[in-house]
Design a protein around this motif. Structure first.
Motif, PDB file in Angstrom:
ATOM      1  N   PHE A  11       0.830  -1.208   0.000  1.00  0.00           N
ATOM      2  CA  PHE A  11       0.000   0.000   0.000  1.00  0.00           C
ATOM      3  C   PHE A  11       0.867   1.261   0.000  1.00  0.00           C
ATOM      4  CE2 PHE A  11      -4.091  -2.139   1.835  1.00  0.00           C
ATOM      5  CZ  PHE A  11      -4.221  -2.854   0.651  1.00  0.00           C
ATOM      6  N   ILE A  14       1.471   1.733  -3.590  1.00  0.00           N
ATOM      7  CA  ILE A  14       0.302   2.306  -4.278  1.00  0.00           C
ATOM      8  C   ILE A  14       0.258   3.818  -4.048  1.00  0.00           C
ATOM      9  CG2 ILE A  14      -2.232   2.420  -4.167  1.00  0.00           C
ATOM     10  CD1 ILE A  14      -2.258  -0.646  -4.068  1.00  0.00           C
ATOM     11  N   ARG A  34     -10.102   1.100  -5.389  1.00  0.00           N
ATOM     12  CA  ARG A  34     -10.920  -0.119  -5.487  1.00  0.00           C
ATOM     13  C   ARG A  34     -10.086  -1.354  -5.175  1.00  0.00           C
ATOM     14  NH1 ARG A  34     -15.752   1.593  -6.726  1.00  0.00           N
ATOM     15  NH2 ARG A  34     -15.853   3.510  -7.953  1.00  0.00           N
ATOM     16  N   ILE A  36      -8.705  -4.945  -5.535  1.00  0.00           N
ATOM     17  CA  ILE A  36      -8.398  -5.693  -6.764  1.00  0.00           C
ATOM     18  C   ILE A  36      -9.194  -7.004  -6.829  1.00  0.00           C
ATOM     19  CG2 ILE A  36      -6.451  -7.098  -5.917  1.00  0.00           C
ATOM     20  CD1 ILE A  36      -4.897  -6.186  -8.440  1.00  0.00           C
ATOM     21  N   LEU A  45     -11.065   0.356  -0.608  1.00  0.00           N
ATOM     22  CA  LEU A  45     -10.169   0.419   0.553  1.00  0.00           C
ATOM     23  C   LEU A  45      -9.812   1.880   0.807  1.00  0.00           C
ATOM     24  CD1 LEU A  45      -7.717  -2.464  -0.444  1.00  0.00           C
ATOM     25  CD2 LEU A  45      -9.700  -2.617   1.081  1.00  0.00           C
ATOM     26  N   GLN A  97      -6.223 -10.466   7.900  1.00  0.00           N
ATOM     27  CA  GLN A  97      -5.390  -9.352   7.421  1.00  0.00           C
ATOM     28  C   GLN A  97      -4.213  -9.907   6.625  1.00  0.00           C
ATOM     29  OE1 GLN A  97      -3.829  -6.653  10.413  1.00  0.00           O
ATOM     30  NE2 GLN A  97      -3.205  -5.151   8.871  1.00  0.00           N
ATOM     31  N   HIS A 105     -11.967  -1.525   4.833  1.00  0.00           N
ATOM     32  CA  HIS A 105     -12.729  -2.032   3.690  1.00  0.00           C
ATOM     33  C   HIS A 105     -14.114  -1.397   3.752  1.00  0.00           C
ATOM     34  CE1 HIS A 105     -10.250  -5.761   2.768  1.00  0.00           C
ATOM     35  NE2 HIS A 105      -9.875  -5.569   4.017  1.00  0.00           N
TER      36      HIS A 105
HETATM   37  P1  AMP Z   1      -6.800  -7.528   4.202  1.00  0.00           P
HETATM   38  O1  AMP Z   1      -6.920  -8.975   3.779  1.00  0.00           O
HETATM   39  O2  AMP Z   1      -7.830  -7.057   5.170  1.00  0.00           O
HETATM   40  O3  AMP Z   1      -5.379  -7.225   4.648  1.00  0.00           O
HETATM   41  O4  AMP Z   1      -7.076  -6.672   2.900  1.00  0.00           O
HETATM   42  C1  AMP Z   1      -6.156  -6.487   1.883  1.00  0.00           C
HETATM   43  C2  AMP Z   1      -6.941  -6.252   0.622  1.00  0.00           C
HETATM   44  O5  AMP Z   1      -6.063  -5.715  -0.356  1.00  0.00           O
HETATM   45  C3  AMP Z   1      -7.554  -7.519   0.010  1.00  0.00           C
HETATM   46  O6  AMP Z   1      -8.969  -7.370  -0.030  1.00  0.00           O
HETATM   47  C4  AMP Z   1      -6.946  -7.571  -1.392  1.00  0.00           C
HETATM   48  O7  AMP Z   1      -7.850  -8.002  -2.379  1.00  0.00           O
HETATM   49  C5  AMP Z   1      -6.523  -6.128  -1.601  1.00  0.00           C
HETATM   50  N1  AMP Z   1      -5.434  -5.945  -2.543  1.00  0.00           N
HETATM   51  C6  AMP Z   1      -4.296  -6.672  -2.654  1.00  0.00           C
HETATM   52  N2  AMP Z   1      -3.511  -6.179  -3.625  1.00  0.00           N
HETATM   53  C7  AMP Z   1      -4.169  -5.107  -4.153  1.00  0.00           C
HETATM   54  C8  AMP Z   1      -3.877  -4.176  -5.200  1.00  0.00           C
HETATM   55  N3  AMP Z   1      -2.753  -4.227  -5.895  1.00  0.00           N
HETATM   56  N4  AMP Z   1      -4.790  -3.219  -5.461  1.00  0.00           N
HETATM   57  C9  AMP Z   1      -5.949  -3.147  -4.768  1.00  0.00           C
HETATM   58  N5  AMP Z   1      -6.274  -3.982  -3.758  1.00  0.00           N
HETATM   59  C10 AMP Z   1      -5.402  -4.958  -3.454  1.00  0.00           C
END
Ligand code: AMP
Ligand code: ZN
Length: 117
Positions: A11, A14, A34, A36, A45, A97, A105
């Motif tokens: 992140f 990003i 958004r 992914i 997010l 996580q 989220h």
């Molecule tokens: P968590 O599992 O609560 O840590 O959430 C991390 C979130 O990041 C997950 O829902 C993934 O789908 C999302 N995610 C992972 N890589 C990316 C990305 N490159 N761009 C956008 N969302 C992502």
């Protein structure tokens, strides 16, 4: 230093523009994009631009930015025209996580079950 960008954090990359994302909103302190791998018709997010591992650590160090994050979640929900939505902070791998940079989220656009899985 606390809150500094981490080279190995997805992140932080990003925020730096090193990894592409579909940005929804940006403020001085927050970034919204958004997910992914969306788990609902709307799945956005919201993250702080500073790096903290999870929501509680962020709140302890940066209460104002935590308030910014929550307000932005509401702004995203309003822009996405979500009457109801779920705001989730997974904290710890046992709770799902996977990215250890605090993030909310915002999930909406479908019915939700309670208790969550
Ligand atoms: P968590 O599992 O609560 O840590 O959430 C991390 C979130 O990041 C997950 O829902 C993934 O789908 C999302 N995610 C992972 N890589 C990316 C990305 N490159 N761009 C956008 N969302 C992502
Ligand atoms: Zn980070």
């Amino acid at each position: 230093m606390a809150g500094e960008a981490q080279a190995d954090c997805l992140f932080c990359k990003i925020i730096a523009g090193e990894v592409p994302a579909t940005v929804v909103r940006e403020t001085d302190t927050t970034y919204a994009f958004r997910d992914i791998n969306p788990q609902a018709p709307t799945h956005v997010l919201v993250i702080p631009k500073v790096h903290y591992a999870d929501a509680a650590t962020l709140a302890a160090a940066e209460p104002q930015i935590t308030a910014d994050l929550l307000r932005e979640a509401g702004e995203v929900a309003a822009e996405e025209k979500l009457e109801s939505y779920r705001l989730v902070f997974n904290t710890g791998s046992g709770a799902g996580q996977t990215v250890f940079h605090a993030h909310a989220h915002i999930l909406g656009g479908r019915g939700m079950q309670w208790p969550p899985g």
